[in-house]
Design an enzyme around this catalytic site. Structure first.
Site, PDB file in Angstrom:
ATOM      1  N   SER A 130       0.826  -1.208   0.000  1.00  0.00           N
ATOM      2  CA  SER A 130       0.000   0.000   0.000  1.00  0.00           C
ATOM      3  C   SER A 130       0.858   1.255   0.000  1.00  0.00           C
ATOM      4  O   SER A 130       1.957   1.281   0.567  1.00  0.00           O
ATOM      5  CB  SER A 130      -0.897   0.002   1.242  1.00  0.00           C
ATOM      6  OG  SER A 130      -1.484   1.271   1.452  1.00  0.00           O
ATOM      7  N   GLU A 132       0.371   3.582   1.806  1.00  0.00           N
ATOM      8  CA  GLU A 132       0.448   4.031   3.194  1.00  0.00           C
ATOM      9  C   GLU A 132       1.815   3.731   3.817  1.00  0.00           C
ATOM     10  O   GLU A 132       2.143   4.273   4.874  1.00  0.00           O
ATOM     11  CB  GLU A 132      -0.657   3.390   4.026  1.00  0.00           C
ATOM     12  CG  GLU A 132      -2.058   3.816   3.636  1.00  0.00           C
ATOM     13  CD  GLU A 132      -2.376   5.273   3.988  1.00  0.00           C
ATOM     14  OE1 GLU A 132      -1.734   5.819   4.904  1.00  0.00           O
ATOM     15  OE2 GLU A 132      -3.266   5.853   3.346  1.00  0.00           O
ATOM     16  N   TYR A 154      -1.874   0.842  10.158  1.00  0.00           N
ATOM     17  CA  TYR A 154      -1.994   0.062   8.930  1.00  0.00           C
ATOM     18  C   TYR A 154      -0.733   0.205   8.080  1.00  0.00           C
ATOM     19  O   TYR A 154      -0.199  -0.788   7.559  1.00  0.00           O
ATOM     20  CB  TYR A 154      -3.218   0.517   8.135  1.00  0.00           C
ATOM     21  CG  TYR A 154      -3.305  -0.094   6.758  1.00  0.00           C
ATOM     22  CD1 TYR A 154      -3.580  -1.453   6.592  1.00  0.00           C
ATOM     23  CD2 TYR A 154      -3.111   0.678   5.614  1.00  0.00           C
ATOM     24  CE1 TYR A 154      -3.650  -2.014   5.319  1.00  0.00           C
ATOM     25  CE2 TYR A 154      -3.190   0.120   4.344  1.00  0.00           C
ATOM     26  CZ  TYR A 154      -3.458  -1.224   4.206  1.00  0.00           C
ATOM     27  OH  TYR A 154      -3.530  -1.777   2.948  1.00  0.00           O
TER      28      TYR A 154
END
Length: 328
Positions: A130, A132, A154
């Site tokens: 991701s 992120e 996360y």
């Protein structure tokens, strides 16, 4: 007939990937958790198709916190390709359940890597990473060499999983790929994600089923693409002769406000009359300028996104109008 095993098969990406692989002649196996309600899943049209389910599509109860059961599924399915999409993927929720997020997303990936390492015939592995993992990046746009700097649980869990995939590729010779996925949406997006929430609210307000839409920070920006473009990229990574990491992104930033304006315009409403800011929906730490450079994917995989941001949000909003109209 090539075989694939998908973790997270009942999710947005898993369902589209299943359709893609079946269309390419694969036998597809999916690992589902005991709590998954198959009758309401995104695979319903395939699950209830007697010509497909039990013949080219197979679902197995297994979870990565139970290594013994998952090992049995791996042995039974004997996949050529393994797509690891499962995990707690909601950023906001990860602040509420950080331990389970890390166990599912970080340790779950490590357990999977250990299981693959012990197999006599190792499948090629795609791990859905991701954007992120970059958190507050020092460069924009980001590419495969951008340093990891996650700012939420996360992102931290995905950073660990991403680095472990690279370690097992380098140390044990696994054909293991990280696909660093920027935000990608579709009409199958979960209702707790902001794009789906906005599109559904706009449709519900248009139909008189909802009065307003509470939101947090509408200035937050993301690189949003179409999930169907991104699962095509997943498959392409495992067709290469060498395992490498790839970014999948559109290279364009859009704000939550852009989603709001597009969705409400689609249903012929002025968003100013309905959108209310709710401080309770603000996140403790928000990533900044997460926008990806997918140049490597374009160069080596001939991959490019095919759906524009506006077309995607319009499609999602029309899908909500249709669904809500049927339930009236």
């Amino acid at each position: 007939m090539p075989r694939a095993l998908i973790t997270g098969i009942t999710g947005q990406d898993g369902s589209y990937l299943t359709e893609l692989l079946l269309g390419k002649g694969y036998e597809v196996h999916g690992a589902v958790r005991r709590t998954s309600n198959l009758d309401r899943s995104r695979l319903q049209h395939l699950y209830h198709d007697p010509a497909m389910y039990g013949k080219r599509l197979f679902l197995h109860y297994a979870d990565l916190d139970d290594a013994t059961t998952f090992r049995r599924v791996l042995v039974k399915a004997a996949p050529d390709e393994l797509y690891h999409l499962a995990g707690q993927s909601h950023v906001g929720l990860s602040f509420e359940i950080p331990e389970s997020t890390c166990d599912m997303t970080a340790m779950g990936t490590l357990r999977l890597l250990e299981l693959i390492r012990d197999l006599p015939q190792r499948p090629k592995l795609f791990h859905a990473s991701s954007s992120e993992i970059f958190g507050r990046p020092v460069q924009s746009p980001q590419d495969e060499s951008t340093p990891l700097a996650p700012v939420n649980p996360y992102g931290c869990a995905k950073a660990f999983a991403t680095q472990m995939v690279a370690v097992y590729r380098q140390s044990y010779g696994l054909f293991a790929v990280n696909g660093i996925m920027y935000n990608h949406e579709s009409p199958r997006r979960g209702e707790n994600f902001v794009t789906r929430k906005i599109c559904r609210a706009a449709a519900a307000i248009r139909l008189g089923q909802q009065k307003d839409l509470p939101l947090g920070d509408t200035s937050a920006q993301r690189d949003w693409g179409d999930a169907r473009d991104y699962v095509r990229g997943m498959w392409l990574t495992l067709q290469q002769g060498q395992a490498e990491d790839f970014i999948f992104a559109t290279g364009h930033l859009h704000s939550v406000q852009d989603v709001v304006e597009t969705a409400f315009t689609t249903v012929g409403l002025d968003w100013r009359n309905f959108v209310k800011q709710d401080a309770r929906l603000l996140r403790p730490a928000e990533p900044m300028r997460l926008v990806g450079n997918a140049g490597k994917a374009k160069r080596l995989l001939a991959w490019e996104p095919q759906t524009t941001f506006r077309a995607l949000i319009e499609e999602m909003t029309h899908a909500e109008l249709s669904a809500l109209s049927e339930t009236k």
